[in-house]
Design a protein around this motif. Structure first.
Motif, PDB file in Angstrom:
ATOM      1  N   GLU A   1       0.835  -1.208   0.000  1.00  0.00           N
ATOM      2  CA  GLU A   1       0.000   0.000   0.000  1.00  0.00           C
ATOM      3  C   GLU A   1       0.865   1.252   0.000  1.00  0.00           C
ATOM      4  OE1 GLU A   1      -2.524  -0.385   3.384  1.00  0.00           O
ATOM      5  OE2 GLU A   1      -4.150  -1.356   2.259  1.00  0.00           O
ATOM      6  N   ARG A   2       1.922   1.219   0.792  1.00  0.00           N
ATOM      7  CA  ARG A   2       2.824   2.375   0.863  1.00  0.00           C
ATOM      8  C   ARG A   2       3.523   2.599  -0.481  1.00  0.00           C
ATOM      9  NH1 ARG A   2       5.491   0.716   4.781  1.00  0.00           N
ATOM     10  NH2 ARG A   2       7.492   0.142   3.853  1.00  0.00           N
ATOM     11  N   TRP A   3       3.935   1.506  -1.122  1.00  0.00           N
ATOM     12  CA  TRP A   3       4.638   1.620  -2.398  1.00  0.00           C
ATOM     13  C   TRP A   3       3.733   2.078  -3.530  1.00  0.00           C
ATOM     14  CZ3 TRP A   3       7.342  -3.813  -1.791  1.00  0.00           C
ATOM     15  CH2 TRP A   3       8.335  -3.722  -0.799  1.00  0.00           C
ATOM     16  N   LEU A   4       2.422   1.891  -3.354  1.00  0.00           N
ATOM     17  CA  LEU A   4       1.474   2.296  -4.404  1.00  0.00           C
ATOM     18  C   LEU A   4       0.951   3.716  -4.208  1.00  0.00           C
ATOM     19  CD1 LEU A   4      -0.683  -0.946  -4.773  1.00  0.00           C
ATOM     20  CD2 LEU A   4       1.270  -0.230  -6.160  1.00  0.00           C
ATOM     21  N   GLN A   5       1.328   4.346  -3.097  1.00  0.00           N
ATOM     22  CA  GLN A   5       0.826   5.690  -2.805  1.00  0.00           C
ATOM     23  C   GLN A   5       1.214   6.670  -3.919  1.00  0.00           C
ATOM     24  OE1 GLN A   5      -1.238   6.784  -0.309  1.00  0.00           O
ATOM     25  NE2 GLN A   5      -1.406   4.586   0.038  1.00  0.00           N
ATOM     26  N   GLY A   6       0.259   7.522  -4.315  1.00  0.00           N
ATOM     27  CA  GLY A   6       0.514   8.563  -5.303  1.00  0.00           C
ATOM     28  C   GLY A   6       0.356   8.123  -6.743  1.00  0.00           C
TER      29      GLY A   6
END
Length: 902
Positions: free
Chosen positions: A873-878
């Motif tokens: 989820e963090r890596w997909l942010q933005g």
């Protein structure tokens, strides 16, 4: 039990020792650059910087890894607590600049809540901390005594009185009732609220000392932490690698390189004019320079020799150019000294991924690329090649900028191709050159074209004498190149839509006819490059060329390159283009090709085409594009005949002049470029014109663009260009030599500058952002965060997107990745998943009606365990999902309804 400095068990004594050892290494390698007293102050700051870590709350936090201990103490950070533990009298007697030492200690870390502490909103926290320390004075004095005992040997080694650490009752008393901001004891370097005091107290020498102490303390502190937390086999000695080839070794390496390249191209070996130049003017190797020279004559080798023997930081506008320069510099310096190969570093936003890919190269086998990247980020290597956004935003004085400025004050800074930046970024670069020069660093601005308003500003700010503004073509070494003619130009006025008609236009053709010409030339064995101003225009040209070549036996290769590709596809496309249009690195194949591109080719690809088709664009961009055509001829200083046929076609569209006019490029700048080139073609232009000539030129230009009513203001959205198009359609073929190109840039921007200074803000509006940005920077503007400073420099409107039609494929790739990984790593995820799907897009180009969604909300990650799911989820942010089509040939194609373009 010893005090801790890190949660991994590193003791405070060990950490302070590592920081001091790093200071000692810097002093040994740069001792002559700064007074002995400054190094003494830096050692004192290093000795004191973390004494606040004796705070029991901080110690408990390290031991238990919890956010806050039960005592309910203040959130005041350890570096500010250190201020309460410094003996004022000892500090005053020991330090040459006690205020700078105290500031370095207090601000070697910066927290977002500091403005509230200093300006009163959270001042009670400081008061509460001061009261607590007074109430527990005996405890604090006991902690200080224990610290004296632990640091006694270290203090003796560095000739520091350990009594400089003591509980400061006076300051604790004061801060019970007063905010830090009112005390005048500490002047926060990053708060605009304190600007009046900063300006009142400002002195260049004091500023240099403050930056030296603050920046080097941060640098040594960060490097000591790297040694203590990373398994990279580093020691304090690695903080600065002063490895430089001798001048004779560098001469030998470059001569061998020239010889090999000439043999590969089957050309005569070029003259080594760079060596002869500095032999004739050795004083120019000392101090700052501006160097203007055409593409292909050897500016890079000039920079190598200018910066020989000192740390070099080399800035380029694009990542691809940085990657290519890294490889080139590794070869040049590795040939000079074998032990230097692994000490050429590069920095940009994708440096980690590029290094990961480069690691598969057999030439890099055995090198620790992770270690190389870490040393590059800590500015330890002797040669660092970087994109401008890694360095230039420091002029916005974001928290911690001193760390970079400290390195620059002892380095040679090379800025290549400043014209590639927009006016606001160019102003930031101008201010950077001024700051580094004032800090006693050396700067070299190197470019093929330099607008006069930038040259004038840099010359004044750096106080450069006329002999330090070098136009290569006007030197004795460049005169042989000055009259060289590589390009014969012809305007082609065309109509975009077949049904469109315009009366009175001679030889107006349709866009279809233009594409048929390009295809025919490519079939005939020519290497044809066509450059468009927007992605959309390039894609439309590709679609038309594809239909013309479809089903035709023996069709030449058709290639497209622009910014809207995945990282994987763009890398492959760039390599293919360089293979078909090599600039002397490999044999030149007889087979023709057609390459369609946007401005990305202006500085990022090392190619050599036979024929160029280019949309009308600003004169400096046009000349950069010319530099990609018949480039091999630039290596021949004399004995070369001018082209007998047009090898550059400038495309002018009847309705709007060019794609992106008024959006990508300033409309007046584009129109004025076309007008001046038409006058040059007709032999009706004085390139060395006086002010009166510029006035007459602008009057004639206004007759063209304001033909309906010269009294009215020009509407930048107006698309009535018939008079200018008629002028361009009538213009004959014309040649440009290298000196004329430089003078065309000077004349075009000189006319804009004259209009701006006369208050004619319509024609001169292009300069508005440049001068306004300089005014803001001169006023002492500070950015709150480095991230914001970088966004301002880059004018970042880019968002990473995934086409909605590829979501299912993305999901399958993600699932396969997770199934293969025991411990998912971001670099692997980026390379194996994101790099194949995400595309950078200017969000202003997205259709106004487009429905975008965050990728993290669209992708199903329910099958992933909770710990890994949080990472994903963090890596997909933005990253956004957009309605678009994608294929590896055309790139990302947005749905109909774009309201703007790149």
């Amino acid at each position: 039990m010893s005090f801790l400095a890190k949660s991994n068990g590193v003791t405070l004594e060990k950490h302070i020792a590592d920081v001091l050892a790093s200071v000692r290494v810097l002093e040994q390698k740069n001792r002559e650059c700064h007074p002995r007293e400054l190094w003494r102050d830096l050692k004192l700051a290093a000795f004191l910087h973390d004494v606040g870590k004796v705070d029991p709350v901080f110690q408990q936090k390290l031991k238990s890894s919890v956010e806050e201990a039960s005592r309910g103490a203040s959130t005041i950070s350890h570096n500010l607590i250190s201020v309460f533990l410094i003996n004022r009298e000892k500090l005053l007697s020991y330090a040459q600049n006690p205020e700078a030492v105290l500031g370095a200690v207090a601000f070697h870390h910066w927290r977002d809540y500091y403005p509230d502490l200093f300006l009163g909103a959270r001042g009670e926290e400081v008061s509460r901390m001061a009261r607590s320390m007074l109430e527990e004075r005996e405890m604090w004095e006991d902690l200080v005594n224990r610290l004296h005992h632990e640091l006694q040997t270290l203090a003796h080694e560095y000739d520091i009185d350990p009594e400089v650490i003591s509980f400061n009752k006076t300051w604790a008393d004061y801060f019970q009732y007063n905010s830090i901001g009112n005390a005048g004891l500490l002047l926060p370097p990053y708060l605009l609220s304190f600007l009046p005091q900063k300006l009142k107290l400002r002195d260049i020498k004091d500023d240099q000392e403050r930056i030296f102490l603050a920046g080097n303390l941060m640098r040594c502190d960060h490097f000591a932490s790297l040694i203590e937390t990373e398994d990279l086999d580093l020691s304090p000695e690695d903080i600065e690698h002063n490895l430089f080839p001798s001048t004779s070794e560098l001469h030998r390496s470059l001569e061998e390189d020239f010889r090999e390249k000439a043999a590969a191209r089957n050309e005569p070996e070029p003259s080594f004019w760079q060596r002869d130049f500095f032999a004739s003017a050795p004083d120019l190797r000392e101090g700052s320079l501006v160097f203007i020279a055409p593409t292909g004559v050897g500016k890079t080798e000039f920079a190598y020799l200018w910066g020989a023997g000192r740390k070099n930081i080399y800035l380029l506008p694009m990542r691809a150019a940085v990657n290519a320069m890294w490889q080139r510099t590794r070869r040049a310096f590795g040939r000079a000294r074998e032990d230097l190969t692994g000490h050429i570093a590069f920095l940009h936003g994708e440096a980690a991924m590029e290094l990961r890919s480069a690691g598969r190269n057999p030439d890099l086998e055995g090198e620790s690329l992770t270690r190389s990247l870490a040393l590059a980020r800590h500015l330890a290597e002797p040669y660092i090649i970087a994109t401008g956004d890694q360095v230039a935003p420091a002029v916005l004085k974001y928290p911690g900028y001193e760390r970079l400025y400290t390195v620059l004050m002892d380095s040679c800074l090379v800025v290549d191709e400043v014209q590639a930046y927009d006016p606001r970024a160019a102003a930031v670069v101008t201010k950077l050159l001024e700051d580094v020069h004032n800090l006693q660093g050396r700067v070299l601005l190197m470019t093929a074209t330099l607008p006069p308003f930038i040259q004038e500003e840099i010359s004044q700010r750096l106080r450069l004498s006329s002999d330090r503004i070098l136009n290569f073509l006007e030197t004795s070494f460049g005169k042989a190149f000055a009259g060289q003619v590589r390009h014969r130009l012809q305007f082609k006025v065309y109509r975009k839509k077949p049904a469109q008609t315009k009366l009175g236009y001679p030889d107006v053709v349709s866009f279809q006819v233009l594409m048929e010409e390009m295809v025919a030339l490519a079939r005939d064995g020519k290497k044809v490059l066509a450059v468009f101003n927007t992605v959309k225009a390039a894609q439309e040209a590709y679609d038309l060329a594809s239909s013309l070549l479809d089903g035709v036996e023996g069709s030449p290769p058709l290639l497209l390159i622009h910014s809207r590709y995945t990282r994987t596809d763009r890398r492959e496309n760039e390599k293919a283009i360089e293979d078909y249009m090599p600039n002397g690195r490999a044999p030149r194949l007889e087979k023709g090709c057609l390459v369609l591109a946007t401005q990305v080719v202006e500085a990022s690809l090392d190619i050599d085409a036979d024929i160029l088709y280019t949309e009308l664009c600003p004169v400096d961009s046009l000349i950069q594009r010319l530099g990609r055509v018949w480039r091999r001829a630039a290596r021949q200083a004399s004995g070369m005949e001018e082209p007998s046929y047009a090898n550059v076609y400038v495309l002018v569209e009847t309705e709007d002049l060019c794609s992106g006019c008024g959006r990508v490029y300033d409309r007046h700048l584009v129109a004025l470029t076309g007008f001046i080139l038409a006058r040059q073609a007709m032999g009706d232009l004085e390139l060395m014109g006086e002010q009166s000539h510029i006035e007459n030129l602008l009057a004639d230009y206004r007759d063209i663009v304001f033909k309906k009513d010269r009294r009215r203001a020009y509407n930048p959205d107006e698309k009535e260009n018939s008079a200018l198009c008629k002028l361009l359609a009538k213009a004959p073929q014309f040649c440009l030599n290298e000196l004329e190109k430089v003078r065309l840039v000077a004349l075009t921007y000189g006319a804009l500058t004259w209009s701006w200074k006369r208050g004619e803000k319509d024609v001169g509006s292009y300069l508005k952002e440049y001068y306004e940005t300089l005014d803001i920077l001169d006023s002492g503007y500070c950015s709150d965060r480095k991230y914001d400073a970088q966004r301002l420099f880059r004018q970042v409107y880019t968002v990473e997107v995934v086409p909605r039609k590829r979501i299912e494929e993305f999901g399958r790739k993600l699932k396969a990745f997770i199934e293969r990984q025991d411990r998912p790593c971001y670099f692997d995820f980026n390379e194996q998943v994101l790099g194949n799907f995400t595309v950078p897009v200017d969000f202003r180009s997205l259709p106004s009606h487009a429905v975008t969604q965050p990728l993290a909300e669209v992708i199903d990650i329910s099958f992933i365990n909770a710990r890994f799911a949080r990472k994903i989820e963090r890596w997909l942010q933005g990253i956004m999902v957009v309605p678009a089509h994608y294929d590896s040939q055309r790139g990302l194609v947005l749905e109909v309804g774009e309201n703007g373009e790149e």
